[in-house]
Design a protein around this motif. Structure first.
Motif, PDB file in Angstrom:
ATOM      1  N   GLY A  10       0.836  -1.189   0.000  1.00 34.80           N
ATOM      2  CA  GLY A  10       0.000   0.000   0.000  1.00 34.80           C
ATOM      3  C   GLY A  10       0.870   1.236   0.000  1.00 34.80           C
ATOM      4  O   GLY A  10       2.030   1.191   0.427  1.00 34.80           O
ATOM      5  N   LEU A  11       0.331   2.331  -0.480  1.00 33.78           N
ATOM      6  CA  LEU A  11       1.061   3.595  -0.509  1.00 33.78           C
ATOM      7  C   LEU A  11       0.283   4.655   0.263  1.00 33.78           C
ATOM      8  O   LEU A  11      -0.928   4.805   0.067  1.00 33.78           O
ATOM      9  N   PRO A  29       6.867  -5.881 -11.460  1.00 32.01           N
ATOM     10  CA  PRO A  29       6.762  -7.314 -11.176  1.00 32.01           C
ATOM     11  C   PRO A  29       7.202  -7.617  -9.747  1.00 32.01           C
ATOM     12  O   PRO A  29       8.169  -7.044  -9.242  1.00 32.01           O
ATOM     13  N   GLY A  30       6.482  -8.500  -9.097  1.00 28.99           N
ATOM     14  CA  GLY A  30       6.808  -8.872  -7.725  1.00 28.99           C
ATOM     15  C   GLY A  30       6.157  -7.985  -6.689  1.00 28.99           C
ATOM     16  O   GLY A  30       6.277  -8.220  -5.487  1.00 28.99           O
ATOM     17  N   LEU A  31       5.451  -6.948  -7.149  1.00 29.46           N
ATOM     18  CA  LEU A  31       4.783  -6.014  -6.248  1.00 29.46           C
ATOM     19  C   LEU A  31       3.336  -5.877  -6.702  1.00 29.46           C
ATOM     20  O   LEU A  31       3.059  -5.648  -7.876  1.00 29.46           O
ATOM     21  N   ASN A  32       2.423  -5.990  -5.758  1.00 26.49           N
ATOM     22  CA  ASN A  32       0.996  -5.857  -6.039  1.00 26.49           C
ATOM     23  C   ASN A  32       0.466  -4.657  -5.260  1.00 26.49           C
ATOM     24  O   ASN A  32       0.287  -4.723  -4.043  1.00 26.49           O
ATOM     25  N   LEU A  33       0.263  -3.535  -5.961  1.00 24.31           N
ATOM     26  CA  LEU A  33      -0.229  -2.317  -5.316  1.00 24.31           C
ATOM     27  C   LEU A  33      -1.717  -2.490  -5.026  1.00 24.31           C
ATOM     28  O   LEU A  33      -2.558  -2.420  -5.922  1.00 24.31           O
ATOM     29  N   VAL A  34      -2.053  -2.687  -3.743  1.00 21.44           N
ATOM     30  CA  VAL A  34      -3.424  -3.022  -3.373  1.00 21.44           C
ATOM     31  C   VAL A  34      -4.244  -1.830  -2.905  1.00 21.44           C
ATOM     32  O   VAL A  34      -5.460  -1.946  -2.721  1.00 21.44           O
TER      33      VAL A  34
END
Length: 304
Positions: A10-11, A29-34
């Protein structure tokens, strides 16, 4: 949102730096911004552009995440990061980290207690020209270093001086260029456009002999980001803006240009953060290093 497997991140904070982080995180890639959180409801439009859920209260975002990127104003960093750590989240905290070494020590202790990654966002560590500079000077005896970080007066100046706004990057980099204890430090600051220091020059002398001059100004006519390192054999200059390295030996007046492998430094910073979480290893700039950088910045400010 670009969905996929990866660390759920999350940001918090959608200022200019937060937007830059969000754009990269949405496709890395490798990061899922939820999710993205900001206290300004108008920021929701940007989140919608990325297809990412938006929250006015970051505490509502935390249960969805494994890690958080914090890009809020500096004065909120300690409280926000403390909440994230207490919720069991790894953190990438943008510079100048907590803005004070005492607060940084407090946060570092909490991260260690919780067994969580607490990375500091000093983006110039990942500048490809700086990475190449370190390779060029490896093993060489350094005589002196001159660093200039200059910019025109910004339209909006945060509630901080040029030391913690700009020079702090170079107070980090100089400790990688010259790996030695500082024996002497003096500094001079000028308040030109604001009630805080807008231009500062710091001079450092190291125990084994090298010296360094670091200049930061946010009231200069044009933007400059340069590091010049003088060794016994040659002069190496890194242009951090144009991602170029110039080498000049003392027998030729004409410098040669050394290729620099292109890289987006914010992307590299996020990749390093994700790798630290996955591999359970220290990030490039950990909390102990952040404490050291902030302590040096405070020393420069006190010397002005």
């Amino acid at each position: 949102m670009i969905k996929g497997r990866g660390i759920k991140v999350g940001l918090i904070g959608l200022g200019s730096m937060g937007k830059n982080h969000a754009r990269i995180a949405a496709g890395l890639p490798g990061l899922n911004l939820v999710g993205i959180a900001d206290i300004d409801p108008a920021a929701e439009a940007f989140a919608k552009e990325l297809g990412v859920p938006f929250f006015n209260d970051y505490k509502d975002l935390l249960p969805l995440t494994e890690a958080i990127i914090v890009t809020t104003p500096t004065e909120t960093h300690l409280a926000t990061a403390t909440d994230c750590l207490n919720a069991g989240k790894h953190i990438l905290l943008e510079k100048p980290f907590t803005g004070a070494s005492a607060r940084a020590r407090q946060l570092a202790a909490l991260a260690k207690e919780k067994g969580l990654i607490l990375a500091a966002g000093f983006i110039e560590r990942f500048n490809p020209a700086f990475v190449r500079l370190l390779k060029e000077i490896k093993g060489e005896k350094i005589i002196g270093v001159d660093i200039k970080r200059l910019s025109p007066c910004p339209e909006r100046i945060a509630d901080t001086d040029v030391i913690f706004d700009m020079m702090i990057h170079d107070l980090d980099l100089i400790q990688l260029i010259i790996r030695d204890e500082i024996a002497e430090l003096n500094a001079k600051g000028e308040k030109i456009r604001t009630k805080m220091f807008d231009r500062v020059i710091a001079n450092l002398a190291f125990k084994t002999g090298p010296i360094a001059r670091i200049e930061a100004s946010r009231v200069f006519g044009s933007k400059t980001r340069k590091i010049a390192v003088t060794t016994e054999k040659y002069l190496v200059e890194a242009d951090l803006l144009n991602k170029t390295i110039y080498l000049r030996d003392f027998t030729s007046p004409t410098p040669s240009t050394t290729p620099v492998k292109p890289a987006d430094q914010l992307t590299e910073e996020q990749k390093n953060f994700i790798a630290a979480i996955k591999n359970k290893e220290e990030p490039a700039v950990n909390s102990d290093q952040a404490v050291k950088i902030l302590a040096l910045a405070e020393e420069v400010k006190n010397a002005c």
